[in-house]
Design a protein around this motif. Structure first.
Motif, PDB file in Angstrom:
ATOM      1  N   MET A  68      62.467  -5.381 125.078  1.00  0.00           N
ATOM      2  CA  MET A  68      62.908  -6.545 124.422  1.00  0.00           C
ATOM      3  C   MET A  68      62.427  -7.339 125.172  1.00  0.00           C
ATOM      4  O   MET A  68      63.204  -7.780 126.142  1.00  0.00           O
ATOM      5  CB  MET A  68      64.103  -6.605 123.797  1.00  0.00           C
ATOM      6  N   HIS A  69      61.461  -8.303 124.455  1.00  0.00           N
ATOM      7  CA  HIS A  69      61.169 -10.013 125.622  1.00  0.00           C
ATOM      8  C   HIS A  69      61.601 -10.786 124.296  1.00  0.00           C
ATOM      9  O   HIS A  69      61.692 -10.606 123.437  1.00  0.00           O
ATOM     10  CB  HIS A  69      59.843  -9.794 125.641  1.00  0.00           C
ATOM     11  N   CYS A 122      65.387  -0.628 118.926  1.00  0.00           N
ATOM     12  CA  CYS A 122      65.193  -2.246 119.432  1.00  0.00           C
ATOM     13  C   CYS A 122      65.091  -3.004 118.461  1.00  0.00           C
ATOM     14  O   CYS A 122      65.985  -4.184 118.459  1.00  0.00           O
ATOM     15  CB  CYS A 122      63.710  -2.032 120.203  1.00  0.00           C
ATOM     16  N   ARG A 123      64.833  -3.003 117.300  1.00  0.00           N
ATOM     17  CA  ARG A 123      64.752  -4.240 116.551  1.00  0.00           C
ATOM     18  C   ARG A 123      65.515  -3.869 116.179  1.00  0.00           C
ATOM     19  O   ARG A 123      66.462  -4.905 115.039  1.00  0.00           O
ATOM     20  CB  ARG A 123      63.673  -3.668 115.405  1.00  0.00           C
ATOM     21  N   GLU A 124      66.210  -3.021 115.611  1.00  0.00           N
ATOM     22  CA  GLU A 124      68.316  -3.048 115.083  1.00  0.00           C
ATOM     23  C   GLU A 124      68.747  -4.047 116.428  1.00  0.00           C
ATOM     24  O   GLU A 124      69.684  -4.849 115.240  1.00  0.00           O
ATOM     25  CB  GLU A 124      68.915  -1.794 114.791  1.00  0.00           C
ATOM     26  N   ASP A 125      69.040  -3.971 117.693  1.00  0.00           N
ATOM     27  CA  ASP A 125      69.778  -4.656 118.424  1.00  0.00           C
ATOM     28  C   ASP A 125      69.067  -6.273 118.530  1.00  0.00           C
ATOM     29  O   ASP A 125      69.630  -6.976 119.022  1.00  0.00           O
ATOM     30  CB  ASP A 125      69.737  -4.019 119.701  1.00  0.00           C
ATOM     31  N   MET A 185      69.630 -11.510 120.343  1.00  0.00           N
ATOM     32  CA  MET A 185      69.327 -13.211 119.631  1.00  0.00           C
ATOM     33  C   MET A 185      70.815 -14.096 120.221  1.00  0.00           C
ATOM     34  O   MET A 185      70.703 -14.855 120.072  1.00  0.00           O
ATOM     35  CB  MET A 185      68.141 -13.313 118.415  1.00  0.00           C
ATOM     36  N   PHE A 186      71.640 -13.478 119.370  1.00  0.00           N
ATOM     37  CA  PHE A 186      72.646 -14.563 119.233  1.00  0.00           C
ATOM     38  C   PHE A 186      73.421 -14.589 120.314  1.00  0.00           C
ATOM     39  O   PHE A 186      74.692 -14.708 120.273  1.00  0.00           O
ATOM     40  CB  PHE A 186      73.746 -13.251 117.949  1.00  0.00           C
ATOM     41  N   ARG A 188      60.717 -10.033 120.803  1.00  0.00           N
ATOM     42  CA  ARG A 188      59.540  -9.197 120.428  1.00  0.00           C
ATOM     43  C   ARG A 188      60.473  -7.695 120.936  1.00  0.00           C
ATOM     44  O   ARG A 188      59.638  -7.972 122.270  1.00  0.00           O
ATOM     45  CB  ARG A 188      58.547  -8.973 120.961  1.00  0.00           C
ATOM     46  N   CYS A 189      59.774  -6.671 120.021  1.00  0.00           N
ATOM     47  CA  CYS A 189      59.855  -5.152 120.802  1.00  0.00           C
ATOM     48  C   CYS A 189      59.332  -4.455 121.406  1.00  0.00           C
ATOM     49  O   CYS A 189      57.989  -5.066 120.663  1.00  0.00           O
ATOM     50  CB  CYS A 189      60.533  -4.194 119.758  1.00  0.00           C
TER      51      CYS A 189
END
Length: 75
Positions: free
Chosen positions: A8-9, A36-39, A44-45, A60-61
Motif C-alpha cells: 500500500m502506497h 489490501c483495498r479492504e484495509d 488511512m484513518f 493506492r494498492c
C-alpha cells in the motif's frame, strides 16, 4: 509457485496537493489487491490521527515487483 505481494502506497499532502510526503505502509504486505483495498480505510484513518487536520491523505494498492533492470524507471 511464486507469490506476488501487494503493498500500500500512502501519501500525505498539503491541501493544494503541491507538497506531499510518502507515508507508505512498509511493514505490511497483502496477498492480493482486494485484501489490501479492504484495509485501506483503516490505514488511512490511522495515519490521519497523527497529521494536521487539513492534511489530504491518498492511497493506492499496487503489486510489489522488483526492478528487472530492463524497464524504464517511472519516476
Amino acid at each position: 509457485m511464486k507469490l506476488i505481494l501487494v503493498a500500500m502506497h500512502l501519501v500525505a499532502c498539503q491541501p493544494d496537493l503541491l507538497v506531499c510526503q510518502d507515508m507508505s505502509v512498509n511493514t505490511k504486505r497483502w496477498s492480493n489487491i482486494e485484501t489490501c483495498r479492504e484495509d485501506r480505510d483503516d490505514e488511512m484513518f490511522r495515519l490521519k490521527q497523527d497529521l494536521q487536520e487539513w492534511a489530504v491523505v491518498m492511497s493506492r494498492c499496487r503489486y510489489l515487483i522488483g526492478s528487472d533492470r530492463r524497464s524504464t524507471p517511472a519516476f
